[in-house]
Motif scaffolding. Structure first.
Motif, mmCIF file in Angstrom:
data_model
loop_
_atom_site.group_PDB
_atom_site.id
_atom_site.type_symbol
_atom_site.label_atom_id
_atom_site.label_comp_id
_atom_site.label_asym_id
_atom_site.label_seq_id
_atom_site.Cartn_x
_atom_site.Cartn_y
_atom_site.Cartn_z
ATOM 1 N N PHE A 6 8.162 -8.888 3.449
ATOM 2 C CA PHE A 6 7.385 -9.913 3.430
ATOM 3 C C PHE A 6 5.144 -10.367 2.953
ATOM 4 N N ALA A 7 4.954 -9.163 2.984
ATOM 5 C CA ALA A 7 3.493 -8.548 3.300
ATOM 6 C C ALA A 7 2.953 -8.451 2.057
ATOM 7 N N PRO A 8 2.168 -9.682 1.812
ATOM 8 C CA PRO A 8 1.438 -9.603 0.658
ATOM 9 C C PRO A 8 1.082 -8.499 -0.157
ATOM 10 N N ARG A 9 0.827 -8.272 -1.599
ATOM 11 C CA ARG A 9 0.121 -6.384 -1.523
ATOM 12 C C ARG A 9 -1.625 -6.446 -1.175
ATOM 13 N N SER A 10 -2.023 -5.813 -0.938
ATOM 14 C CA SER A 10 -3.210 -5.090 -0.658
ATOM 15 C C SER A 10 -3.656 -3.986 -1.335
ATOM 16 N N ALA A 11 -5.152 -3.610 -1.070
ATOM 17 C CA ALA A 11 -5.288 -2.555 -1.956
ATOM 18 C C ALA A 11 -4.735 -1.084 -0.733
ATOM 19 N N PRO A 12 -4.182 -0.142 -1.437
ATOM 20 C CA PRO A 12 -4.026 0.865 -0.299
ATOM 21 C C PRO A 12 -4.339 1.366 0.677
ATOM 22 N N THR A 13 -4.100 2.121 1.865
ATOM 23 C CA THR A 13 -4.699 3.080 2.915
ATOM 24 C C THR A 13 -4.643 4.706 2.029
ATOM 25 N N MET A 21 9.213 14.697 17.163
ATOM 26 C CA MET A 21 7.579 14.375 15.632
ATOM 27 C C MET A 21 7.760 12.716 16.233
ATOM 28 N N PRO A 22 6.214 12.552 16.223
ATOM 29 C CA PRO A 22 5.307 11.149 15.994
ATOM 30 C C PRO A 22 5.914 10.351 14.714
ATOM 31 N N PRO A 23 6.440 9.383 15.510
ATOM 32 C CA PRO A 23 7.090 8.060 13.838
ATOM 33 C C PRO A 23 5.998 8.054 13.067
ATOM 34 N N VAL A 24 5.872 7.772 11.809
ATOM 35 C CA VAL A 24 4.849 8.053 11.020
ATOM 36 C C VAL A 24 3.706 6.406 10.522
ATOM 37 N N LEU A 25 2.970 6.115 11.231
ATOM 38 C CA LEU A 25 2.116 4.213 10.453
ATOM 39 C C LEU A 25 2.010 4.142 9.340
ATOM 40 N N LEU A 26 2.805 2.700 8.926
ATOM 41 C CA LEU A 26 2.658 2.484 7.882
ATOM 42 C C LEU A 26 1.542 1.072 7.756
ATOM 43 N N PRO A 27 0.329 1.067 6.876
ATOM 44 C CA PRO A 27 0.073 -0.211 7.332
ATOM 45 C C PRO A 27 0.194 -1.132 6.855
ATOM 46 N N ALA A 28 -0.203 -2.226 7.019
ATOM 47 C CA ALA A 28 0.189 -4.074 7.492
ATOM 48 C C ALA A 28 0.912 -4.561 6.090
ATOM 49 N N SER A 29 0.570 -3.879 4.629
ATOM 50 C CA SER A 29 0.793 -4.369 3.722
ATOM 51 C C SER A 29 2.564 -3.584 3.402
ATOM 52 N N ALA A 30 2.734 -2.988 4.040
ATOM 53 C CA ALA A 30 3.959 -1.942 3.154
ATOM 54 C C ALA A 30 4.954 -3.114 4.490
ATOM 55 N N ALA A 31 4.691 -4.139 4.898
ATOM 56 C CA ALA A 31 5.656 -4.966 6.442
ATOM 57 C C ALA A 31 6.602 -5.752 5.533
#
Length: 356
Positions: free
Chosen positions: A13-20, A1-11
């Protein structure tokens, strides 16, 4: 099963941003009903793009904070807790409630059909504070001291800060049904217990180093000395070595297997060598055929086979037996000694009736 890629905002210490947000070509009816319920301003939701725009604006609102779970944690280390007979008093003075809040960073309704939540900075700060002031003190008191204990304790706290900032809770997209006005919401269908279990799994104990294996050199045990060694050895040798007379008794003194050595020795010893009589040369003749019915004991013996056989009358004659060497043990054993003019060295010249 390929890994699921999350947006940069999920990293971490990343600041909050609009969800993908990724929607399917056909929007599910339950999502349309949820969006109409939570929006105060009525807007048309007739296409996928309209659903995408409405959902993005709703989840990007600063007030779109979801309550994932609640934790009841002690206020101070165990050694400093208040002791009271009333459990209600202990709960009020010793415990506090920490609400686990998060915001949505990712919605995928095409491939994974899931939604991802990230903890708010306020929730992360509350958890880090509890870990440093309470959990670290309790886990340090529960372990023995070693030279690098404080270094390991500090590393444990740093690892927890990293884990809390990286924590992302992923669940089914149907969790969006718990959305309320302004994009806030709560988890339904028992998902709060899953979050609680995942959060408590971040509080790891302080593990001391394994004890060093020390090779214990044990001295070789010495056997107790025995004072009776000489007597024991002589006793064993005396039992293991039979007498010389017994070794001679093992050899039978007669060619027949039915006679014993003792009876033969007494019989031969009582006979004088002067009474020895040798039979005359036998007359050549053929011996009688073998038969199982014998008329006399003399038929048990037959003359040795040669160019001329002994006759029946000769084999039936009585023959005085010769002495055997077993009766001469007391004297010097030699093939050249003679008795009464008989040379023992010429015993082979005489054909004995029982010799083969």
């Amino acid at each position: 099963m390929p890994p699921v890629l999350l947006p940069a905002s999920a990293a971490a210490f990343a600041p909050r941003s609009a969800p993908t947000i990724v929607l399917n070509s056909k929007v599910d009816p339950w999502l349309t009903a949820t969006l109409k319920r939570v929006n105060r301003i009525k807007r048309p939701l007739n296409s996928v793009s309209q659903h995408f725009r409405c959902l993005t604006e709703t989840l990007s609102s600063p007030s779109a904070i979801w309550t994932l779970s609640s934790l009841m944690l002690p206020k101070a280390p165990e050694a400093e807790l208040c002791k009271d007979e009333n459990p209600l008093v202990e709960a009020l003075f010793n415990y506090k409630m920490i609400t686990i809040e998060a915001y949505i960073v990712h919605v995928d309704m095409v491939s994974e059909n899931e939604v991802a939540f990230k903890l708010t900075p306020e929730t992360i700060e509350s958890l880090v504070e509890y870990h440093k002031d309470v959990h670290s003190v309790d886990t340090a008191a529960a372990t023995w001291s070693w030279s690098e204990k404080q270094v390991q304790l500090k590393k444990l706290q740093e690892d927890f800060v990293q884990a809390a900032n990286k924590f992302v809770y992923r669940t089914n997209a149907m969790a969006l049904e718990g959305m309320e006005e302004d994009g806030a919401g709560e988890l339904l269908c028992g998902r709060s217990e899953e979050v609680k279990t995942a959060i408590m799994g971040l509080f790891l104990p302080l593990l001391p180093p394994p004890p060093r294996v020390v090779d214990v050199v044990r001295p070789t045990p010495l056997l107790p000395s025995s004072t009776g060694t000489e007597n024991w050895w002589q006793h064993t040798m005396s039992q293991s070595q039979p007498s010389s007379a017994d070794s001679w008794r093992i050899v039978p003194s007669s060619p027949t297997t039915t006679s014993s050595g003792d009876s033969g020795s007494s019989m031969w010893a009582s006979m004088n060598l002067n009474d020895l009589q040798l039979p005359s040369p036998p007359t050549p003749s053929y011996s009688e055929p073998f038969s199982t019915s014998c008329e006399s004991p003399a038929h048990f013996y037959s003359a040795p086979m040669s160019t001329a056989s002994y006759s029946t009358a000769t084999t039936s004659a009585s023959i005085t037996p010769l002495p055997l060497p077993s009766t001469l043990l007391s004297q010097q054993c030699s093939t050249s000694m003679g008795y009464g003019g008989f040379d023992w060295g010429r015993y082979q010249d005489f054909a004995l009736p029982y010799a083969m």
